[in-house]
Design an enzyme around this catalytic site. Structure first.
Site, mmCIF file in Angstrom:
data_model
loop_
_atom_site.group_PDB
_atom_site.id
_atom_site.type_symbol
_atom_site.label_atom_id
_atom_site.label_comp_id
_atom_site.label_asym_id
_atom_site.label_seq_id
_atom_site.Cartn_x
_atom_site.Cartn_y
_atom_site.Cartn_z
ATOM 1 N N CYS A 1 7.291 -45.003 2.043
ATOM 2 C CA CYS A 1 8.720 -44.415 2.366
ATOM 3 C C CYS A 1 9.495 -44.423 1.159
ATOM 4 O O CYS A 1 10.735 -44.548 1.196
ATOM 5 C CB CYS A 1 9.476 -45.115 3.359
ATOM 6 S SG CYS A 1 8.646 -45.218 4.992
ATOM 7 N N ASN A 2 9.133 -44.318 -0.154
ATOM 8 C CA ASN A 2 9.829 -44.213 -1.178
ATOM 9 C C ASN A 2 9.208 -43.067 -2.153
ATOM 10 O O ASN A 2 8.716 -43.384 -3.101
ATOM 11 C CB ASN A 2 9.606 -45.580 -2.018
ATOM 12 C CG ASN A 2 10.779 -45.550 -3.275
ATOM 13 O OD1 ASN A 2 10.829 -44.644 -3.683
ATOM 14 N ND2 ASN A 2 11.033 -47.089 -3.370
#
Ligand SMILES: Cc1ncc(COP(=O)(O)O)c(C=O)c1O
Length: 471
Positions: A399-400
């Site tokens: 999620c980055n």
């Protein structure tokens, strides 16, 4: 029994020997790891709870009668005492002055981030608004705030991270902080620790930004499990975190720790049960409650919250500093060993994304494996093999996307071509995305350490990695 390279490890990282009480803790509170012969290496995904936390929580629940809080009846009062006790403990744990800070309970860090995003006074559409400044290196739940910012007319500015360490150069931050718009409110957001590269970003940015009129949002979700955040020394306006990342249990509770002054400037887009002093149907008005209550929609998890106090007490008793020391030593050893593993033709076995030593970095390592010809090995294949060995690691982009795109060499142009293709107007699967960027890796393997990690876990991963040599 510990053998193999242990002697060499403790010679290289003598600080590990000072953390032996954590071996006793593991034997006492986390023995299920060894009973099940599992190597848990996903602490940035979720921390692990100790048996004693669960026992204390169960005992408390068995011994009391707890009703919906904030009423006058005895069961309600009993629950209120627990909720407010947890709230006070959160502030105390982070050394936050209750006169200055308030702890708001949310469902997780993302919930805390959304509260800030939807309520921050960037401006109104059509009027000159402020700015949302953020680092490339951020979790998607911080990136998502840009949608609120834009919808209120604010511009969104990203500061890139740079290879090889995936840090943001200080001079870039200085330039961006110096360029705050004169109008509107402006918010600067960064993670104290990256959930991709594990880089520790400088907390000194907070005072710098505040001195130049920014509000500061510090995402401490990946930092808090192995670092003590001192809100007496560093004073961001908003801090976000999830408690299961710190001590495993309970899940479903996070916090927004906010400066009272900054909180008073937030404008909630709605009201709900529990958030108002008075709301009227015929009069068409409502009045928001002061402080935390105005931001906690409906009934809080009043049975889960006592476990937050128990978890914080547990961490404090174990010592966050000690956990930090152990994690640093183990990460240092992993980095040294992994980066020196070579196929017999001389090519490196892994490519680590982020700093290669322990300076200003935490205990997570993102990497990809390469075969003897130097071709990347799909991280999904690595995960499959790790699963079969009882090793829990995480793969993907965590999620980055900002840190991931820089680390994996995915360019702005490639992304633009992909996203503007008519076939991708409304829908894009991960496989489509992989095709789009020409088969480049879209993710990595992440191993991360925490409260119950020991040398055996690290050795299990190194043995596993060695199995890919000359493949
Ligand atoms: C740095 C960081 N911020 C925010 C989050 C979001 O946490 P949650 O999924 O608990 O809301 C995570 C989760 O991995 C994280 O690592």
């Amino acid at each position: 029994m510990i053998d193999g390279d242990y002697g060499e490890f403790v010679r290289r990282f003598p600080s590990y020997a000072r953390t032996e009480t954590l071996d006793e803790l593991r034997a006492r509170d986390y023995s299920r790891l060894d009973r099940q012969a599992q190597a848990y290496l996903d602490y940035t995904g979720a921390g692990l709870y100790g048996d004693s936390q669960i026992a204390s929580h169960a005992e408390l629940l068995r011994g009391g009668i707890f009703g919906n809080p904030h009423s006058a009846n005895p069961s309600s009062q009993a629950a209120t005492v627990l909720v407010e006790g947890a709230r006070a403990r959160v502030l105390d744990f982070f050394n936050a002055d209750p006169a200055e800070y308030v702890a708001i309970f949310t469902e997780n860090a993302s919930g805390a981030l959304k509260l800030v995003g939807e309520s921050y006074p960037f401006g109104s559409p059509g009027e000159k608004a402020g700015r949302f400044l953020l680092t490339f290196d951020n979790h998607n739940s911080v990136n998502g705030i840009r949608e609120f910012a834009r919808s209120r007319g604010a511009d969104v500015v990203y500061v890139p991270v740079e290879l090889p360490d995936l840090r943001v150069p200080n001079d870039r931050i200085d330039i961006e902080l110096g360029a705050r718009p004169d109008t509107g409110s402006s918010l600067f957001a960064f993670p104290a620790q990256s959930n991709f590269s594990s880089v520790l970003h400088p907390l000194e940015w907070i005072a710098k930004a505040k001195a130049q009129g920014w509000d500061v949002l510090l995402d401490a979700a990946a930092y808090a499990p192995t670092n003590l955040l001192d809100l007496g020394a560093h004073k961001p306006d908003f801090v976000t975190l999830s408690f299961y990342k710190m001590f495993g249990y309970p899940t479903g509770i996070g916090a927004l720790i906010a400066r009272r002054e900054a909180l008073s400037r937030l404008r909630r887009p709605w009201f709900a049960g529990g958030t108002i002093t008075v709301a009227s149907v015929q009069g068409d008005r409502y009045y928001l409650s002061e402080g935390a209550a105005g931001f906690e929609d409906g009934t809080v998890d009043f049975l889960g919250l006592p476990a937050v106090r128990i978890g914080l007490d547990h961490l404090a008793k174990v010592g966050v500093g000690l956990i930090h020391e152990r994690v640093e030593a183990l990460a240092g050893w992993l980095l040294e060993r992994l980066t020196t593993m070579r196929h017999s033709g001389g090519r490196p076995l892994v490519r680590v994304y982020g700093p290669l030593d322990t300076k200003e970095r935490g205990g997570a390592i993102a990497l990809n494996f390469a075969d003897a010809r130097g071709e990347p090995i799909d991280h999904r294949f690595i995960e499959e093999k790790a699963n079969a060995r009882g090793i829990s690691l995480r793969t993907g982009c965590f999620c980055n996307p900002g840190a991931g795109e820089i680390a994996l060499g995915i360019s702005r142009d490639e992304l633009a071509t992909c996203f503007t293709s008519p076939a991708h107007a409304n829908r894009l699967t991960v496989d489509d995305f992989r095709d789009c960027i020409d088969g480049k890796s879209t993710g990595a393997v992440r191993i991360s350490l925490g409260i119950a990690s020991d040398f055996k876990d690290v050795r299990a991963f190194l043995d596993f990695a060695r199995g890919f040599l000359d493949n």
